[in-house]
Design a protein around this motif. Structure first.
Motif, PDB file in Angstrom:
ATOM      1  N   PRO A 121      41.279  38.540  45.004  1.00 21.47           N
ATOM      2  CA  PRO A 121      40.239  39.471  45.164  1.00 21.47           C
ATOM      3  C   PRO A 121      40.712  40.138  46.491  1.00 21.47           C
ATOM      4  O   PRO A 121      40.508  41.399  46.546  1.00 21.47           O
ATOM      5  N   VAL A 122      41.336  39.552  47.451  1.00 19.20           N
ATOM      6  CA  VAL A 122      41.800  40.343  48.553  1.00 19.20           C
ATOM      7  C   VAL A 122      42.973  41.003  48.432  1.00 19.20           C
ATOM      8  O   VAL A 122      42.958  42.420  48.865  1.00 19.20           O
ATOM      9  N   LEU A 154      39.113  50.311  41.574  1.00 18.92           N
ATOM     10  CA  LEU A 154      38.102  49.726  42.031  1.00 18.92           C
ATOM     11  C   LEU A 154      37.943  48.318  41.463  1.00 18.92           C
ATOM     12  O   LEU A 154      37.526  48.139  40.351  1.00 18.92           O
ATOM     13  N   PRO A 155      38.411  47.118  42.164  1.00 20.80           N
ATOM     14  CA  PRO A 155      38.310  45.702  41.717  1.00 20.80           C
ATOM     15  C   PRO A 155      36.980  45.353  41.826  1.00 20.80           C
ATOM     16  O   PRO A 155      36.771  44.711  42.905  1.00 20.80           O
ATOM     17  N   ILE A 156      35.997  45.518  41.018  1.00 18.08           N
ATOM     18  CA  ILE A 156      34.669  45.654  41.194  1.00 18.08           C
ATOM     19  C   ILE A 156      34.008  44.052  41.088  1.00 18.08           C
ATOM     20  O   ILE A 156      33.067  44.002  41.742  1.00 18.08           O
ATOM     21  N   THR A 157      35.009  43.156  40.755  1.00 17.13           N
ATOM     22  CA  THR A 157      34.431  41.842  40.747  1.00 17.13           C
ATOM     23  C   THR A 157      34.656  41.276  41.966  1.00 17.13           C
ATOM     24  O   THR A 157      34.260  39.836  42.135  1.00 17.13           O
ATOM     25  N   GLY A 158      34.980  41.832  43.111  1.00 14.04           N
ATOM     26  CA  GLY A 158      35.291  41.310  44.512  1.00 14.04           C
ATOM     27  C   GLY A 158      33.834  41.396  45.089  1.00 14.04           C
ATOM     28  O   GLY A 158      32.772  41.455  44.645  1.00 14.04           O
ATOM     29  N   GLU A 159      33.816  41.318  46.350  1.00 16.99           N
ATOM     30  CA  GLU A 159      32.666  41.155  47.302  1.00 16.99           C
ATOM     31  C   GLU A 159      32.245  42.549  47.141  1.00 16.99           C
ATOM     32  O   GLU A 159      32.863  43.538  47.314  1.00 16.99           O
ATOM     33  N   ASP A 186      36.736  35.490  34.552  1.00 18.96           N
ATOM     34  CA  ASP A 186      35.939  34.244  34.954  1.00 18.96           C
ATOM     35  C   ASP A 186      34.809  34.881  35.905  1.00 18.96           C
ATOM     36  O   ASP A 186      34.185  33.841  36.395  1.00 18.96           O
ATOM     37  N   LYS A 187      34.665  35.936  36.321  1.00 19.38           N
ATOM     38  CA  LYS A 187      33.904  36.438  37.091  1.00 19.38           C
ATOM     39  C   LYS A 187      32.315  37.182  36.604  1.00 19.38           C
ATOM     40  O   LYS A 187      32.387  36.833  35.179  1.00 19.38           O
ATOM     41  N   ALA A 188      31.401  37.358  37.053  1.00 15.50           N
ATOM     42  CA  ALA A 188      30.216  37.765  36.418  1.00 15.50           C
ATOM     43  C   ALA A 188      30.171  39.077  35.405  1.00 15.50           C
ATOM     44  O   ALA A 188      31.205  39.985  35.856  1.00 15.50           O
TER      45      ALA A 188
END
Length: 453
Positions: A121-122, A154-159, A186-188
């Motif tokens: 994510p970072v 846009l890496p939307i699964t991050g914070e 494995d993210k939401a």
């Protein structure tokens, strides 16, 4: 006689990206060491792609030799405008990864077309921001910035807070859409309410949200390339039904969602299938009511969705009245070899020669202009200079025969809603209808004929 003005053509799917190593100035210094490691592994990634059959060595060599000058348009603004002119394309929507053969223009840390929920994510956000900064700069420095609508990664699964902040920053920099991962791994999943702040800010700012073909569970395929190419367009399409059935489009009626470079051949049967479930087909009566929705699924697609149908095929255009003419946005895929460049004018002639001129204008540019906010007045002089005319596409000035040929399919439309027989099977016939939310209508079945949905 039909209007013979040149077409205002806008490609809903083009690509741009720096040679990967040149992203360093756009990347925060804290990530430079990780970036060096990513670059060091590039040759190994290409070797693996060749071994798996994803990369055709002979084709790649020939492609780069024959198109060396034009391919510089992937990151050179002046060359880019020259290539668009040659294709007759007045405007474009710009996705990442100019090189889809060797991935030498991939955004840092593989967050271009391979953007996926399993990335760090970072580093994923760092790579996305680097590309977004460069793309905004490329467009701002262009001699004709009105021609280019940039799509932010846009890496939307991050914070969530960081994601919302990047949406606002990208919008402020002039980018006009966002691309989210096709796979959350494995993210939401996208029905999760954690994403509501992201949908809300995109709707507020008028930024369409898109998925794009590329990511897929390649670790499952072994060296069987046919499996990958069979389902690579499934993954970008899958978020559509997650967003629709979970009520995202109901909660955010102004949100626009698009699917790029995945064709639109799959949409007619999907709309038929989803509508018949919602409208109470016999096979779905045992299910609980779909309480999140107040309209038939096809009505949400018409209001909220569009298909950036790259290199649209004639088979797909034959189904345009089921898909919705206004839901299809043509694309060239410049500068990818599976697209129409550098032979776009011939491709358009082959594909659109017998399509009504008014519909061709919609498909080739007007729908895309509406979704992405292109200024038609500013593009008009460019279109008059370079745009192909109906005559160049082989479309007759007298459109009466063309209109008559398509009239039966247009009348049938979405046959499960209009009450007509399936297109070209039997004779279309009127039928009693019931008005649905969203203005659609459905056939009221005769109880003696069973379920017709």
């Amino acid at each position: 006689m039909a209007d013979q003005e040149p077409y205002l053509v806008i490609s809903s799917d083009c690509h741009a990206g720096l040679p990967t190593e040149q992203y360093r100035p756009y990347l925060e210094s804290a990530h430079h060491a990780a970036f060096d490691g990513f670059l060091a592994e590039a040759s190994a990634r290409r070797e693996q792609a060749t071994r798996l059959g994803v990369r055709n060595e002979a084709f790649a060599r020939k492609w780069f030799e024959e198109h060396e000058e034009g391919l510089r348009g992937g990151w050179d603004a002046a060359q880019r405008d020259k290539e668009l002119d040659g294709d007759g394309v007045a405007g474009e929507v710009v996705f990442p990864d100019a090189d889809a053969v060797d991935s030498t223009t991939a955004a840092p840390f593989g967050v271009g077309l391979g953007l996926s929920g399993d990335q760090d994510p970072v580093l994923g956000m760092a790579g996305a921001k680097a590309h977004n900064r460069w793309l905004a700069e490329l467009i701002a420095d262009s001699a004709q910035p009105e021609r280019h609508a940039g799509v932010a990664l846009l890496p939307i699964t991050g914070e969530v807070g960081a994601v919302v902040a990047e949406v606002r920053r990208a919008h402020a920099s002039g980018l006009r859409a966002v691309m989210i991962p096709s796979m959350w791994v494995d993210k939401a999943p996208y029905h999760d309410r954690r994403y509501d702040p992201v949908w809300a800010v995109c709707a507020e700012l008028g930024l369409p949200v898109l998925t794009h073909s590329g990511a897929a569970p390649r670790h499952e395929y072994g060296d069987h390339l046919g499996i990958y190419v069979t389902e690579v367009t499934f993954w970008p399409s899958r978020p559509l039904w997650f967003l629709l059935w979970s009520g995202v489009f109901e909660r955010f009626p102004g949100l626009r969602f698009g699917i790029a470079e995945s064709g639109c051949w799959w949409l007619p049967n999907l709309l038929w299938f989803m509508d018949r479930l919602y409208l109470g087909a016999h096979g779905g009566k045992k299910l609980s009511p779909f309480s999140e929705l107040t309209m038939a699924p096809s009505a949400y697609v018409d209001r909220n969705c569009f298909i950036a149908a790259t290199n649209t095929k004639r088979r797909e255009l034959a189904q345009r009245y089921e898909i919705g003419v206004g839901n299809i946005c043509w694309g060239s895929d410049f500068p990818h070899p599976e697209g129409t460049w550098p032979n776009t004018r011939q491709w358009m002639r082959t594909t659109f020669h017998d399509i009504p001129i008014a519909e061709t204008r919609q498909l080739l540019g007007l729908s895309c202009a509406e979704v992405f906010g292109f200024d038609l007045a500013r593009l008009a002089p460019i279109a008059r200079r370079i745009g192909p005319t109906p005559a160049e596409l082989g479309q007759p000035a007298d459109q009466s025969a063309v209109e008559a040929a398509w009239a039966p399919a247009r009348e049938v439309g979405r046959h499960w809603l209009t009450g007509h027989d399936f297109p070209f099977i039997g004779t279309a016939r009127p039928s009693p209808t019931t008005t649905l939310a969203g203005g659609a209508s459905r056939h009221t079945p005769d109880p003696t004929e069973g379920s017709t949905l």
